[in-house]
Design an enzyme around this catalytic site. Sequence first.
Site, mmCIF file in Angstrom:
data_model
loop_
_atom_site.group_PDB
_atom_site.id
_atom_site.type_symbol
_atom_site.label_atom_id
_atom_site.label_comp_id
_atom_site.label_asym_id
_atom_site.label_seq_id
_atom_site.Cartn_x
_atom_site.Cartn_y
_atom_site.Cartn_z
ATOM 1 N N HIS A 49 0.795 -1.231 0.000
ATOM 2 C CA HIS A 49 0.000 0.000 0.000
ATOM 3 C C HIS A 49 0.821 1.271 0.000
ATOM 4 O O HIS A 49 0.287 2.356 -0.143
ATOM 5 C CB HIS A 49 -0.931 0.031 1.218
ATOM 6 C CG HIS A 49 -0.219 0.374 2.489
ATOM 7 N ND1 HIS A 49 0.650 -0.493 3.093
ATOM 8 C CD2 HIS A 49 -0.216 1.495 3.243
ATOM 9 C CE1 HIS A 49 1.145 0.062 4.176
ATOM 10 N NE2 HIS A 49 0.654 1.273 4.293
HETATM 11 N N1 UDP Z 1 -3.482 -4.809 9.071
HETATM 12 C C1 UDP Z 1 -4.754 -5.292 9.348
HETATM 13 N N2 UDP Z 1 -5.545 -5.727 8.311
HETATM 14 C C2 UDP Z 1 -5.126 -5.709 7.024
HETATM 15 C C3 UDP Z 1 -3.814 -5.239 6.744
HETATM 16 C C4 UDP Z 1 -3.021 -4.781 7.780
HETATM 17 O O1 UDP Z 1 -5.157 -5.327 10.514
HETATM 18 O O2 UDP Z 1 -5.895 -6.098 6.139
HETATM 19 C C5 UDP Z 1 -2.643 -4.348 10.173
HETATM 20 C C6 UDP Z 1 -1.265 -4.933 10.251
HETATM 21 O O3 UDP Z 1 -1.286 -6.181 10.902
HETATM 22 C C7 UDP Z 1 -0.506 -3.874 11.041
HETATM 23 C C8 UDP Z 1 -1.154 -2.603 10.551
HETATM 24 O O4 UDP Z 1 -2.401 -2.960 9.981
HETATM 25 O O5 UDP Z 1 -0.760 -3.983 12.427
HETATM 26 C C9 UDP Z 1 -0.252 -1.989 9.538
HETATM 27 O O6 UDP Z 1 -0.859 -0.960 8.945
HETATM 28 P P1 UDP Z 1 -0.447 -0.472 7.491
HETATM 29 O O7 UDP Z 1 0.293 -1.554 6.802
HETATM 30 O O8 UDP Z 1 -1.678 0.070 6.872
HETATM 31 O O9 UDP Z 1 0.489 0.777 7.787
HETATM 32 P P2 UDP Z 1 2.047 0.917 8.087
HETATM 33 O O10 UDP Z 1 2.405 0.018 9.208
HETATM 34 O O11 UDP Z 1 2.776 0.633 6.817
HETATM 35 O O12 UDP Z 1 2.194 2.349 8.492
#
Ligand code: UDP
Length: 352
Positions: free
Chosen positions: A202
Amino acid sequence: MKIVTILGARPQFIKAGTVSRKLLEHAEIEEIIIHTGQHYDANMSDVFFDEMKIPKPHYFLGIGGKSHGAMTGQMIEKIEEVILKEQPDWIMVYGDTNSTLAGALVASKLHIKLAHIEAGLRSFNMQMPEEINRILTDRISNILFCPTDSAIQNLENEGYNKFNCKIIKSGDVMQDGALFYSELAVKPNIDLNDKFILSTIHRAENTDDIHKLSAIIAALNEIHKSCQIVLPIHPRTRNIIAENNIQIDFKTIEPVGYLEMVWLIKNSKLIMTDSGGLQKEAFFFEKPCITLREQTEWVELIDHQFNILVGSDKQKILDTYNGATFNNDFSINLYGGGKACDNIINELLSYE
Ligand code: UDP
């Protein structure tokens, strides 16, 4: 003590939810939650409040689906109104999103003390919107809660020891959450093989470059021929894949709630992701991780060979998948071992 917590994006619900649960144990602390609305789909927002029993936000600002400037500007205006009314002792912000930066700017303009959770992280890629948000937020925070040694080191390298702020190694609140929710994991209602790879994509650096996104999907298509890929798809990625007719040979699923996500992580054989949070969760649940980015803020995972950075080159992704070896001794304590929330709350209560 009155704390206003500002959140707006999926990873912030997961982090702040874990801290809120702990704050509820302290009768002397009142927490007011502002949800900016940056993520607003039910499966990107409501599901986390429901499943993780996060207290319902006191204020929902409804600011999502806009350009960076419009979003951040409108958040500043609306958050300021709430802060003037609530007059908190602290504003608490998480991570590196536009909601983080907007909350930080309001705190500094109104002279409210600011605590930044997940401070000190750097990718050293100034093209990433997240990098700008975290650098600016760190610089105006009163307490910087760092999850790792490398975060502390980054701040020291930038001269933070000379600034009027407190740098605390708190550990990572996501580890507290992973430990707590592990037992509550729920199998999602989808067809799964015995062995599968869990993937998420994403980040703007991949989704905004159609060549990179196509190369990543082409590599996953190839891998899917021998091992099932499960990809809960972020709305932004889904839209870009559809608009550009990118061929995708495996079945994507809608974003899942955190309890389903924890189940998928625990039962996967490998994680392939560009997510920041998921790289750490792979480590918490003792899974190898291939990271579809050129840099990561979680450098200790690379240094200890739990995680390999591959970027978006199709052949490099395939070569790493086919040939890489990973460290499988996960006993090292890199993220504080689940005590981050207590460390943060104790520090806030004793701050002078
Ligand atoms: N996550 C979730 N459902 C999904 C995809 C990701 O609960 O379908 C969780 C994942 O386990 C983690 C968090 O969302 O705890 C990560 O968020 P994201 O990847 O959107 O953002 P980033 O960490 O890259 O800032």
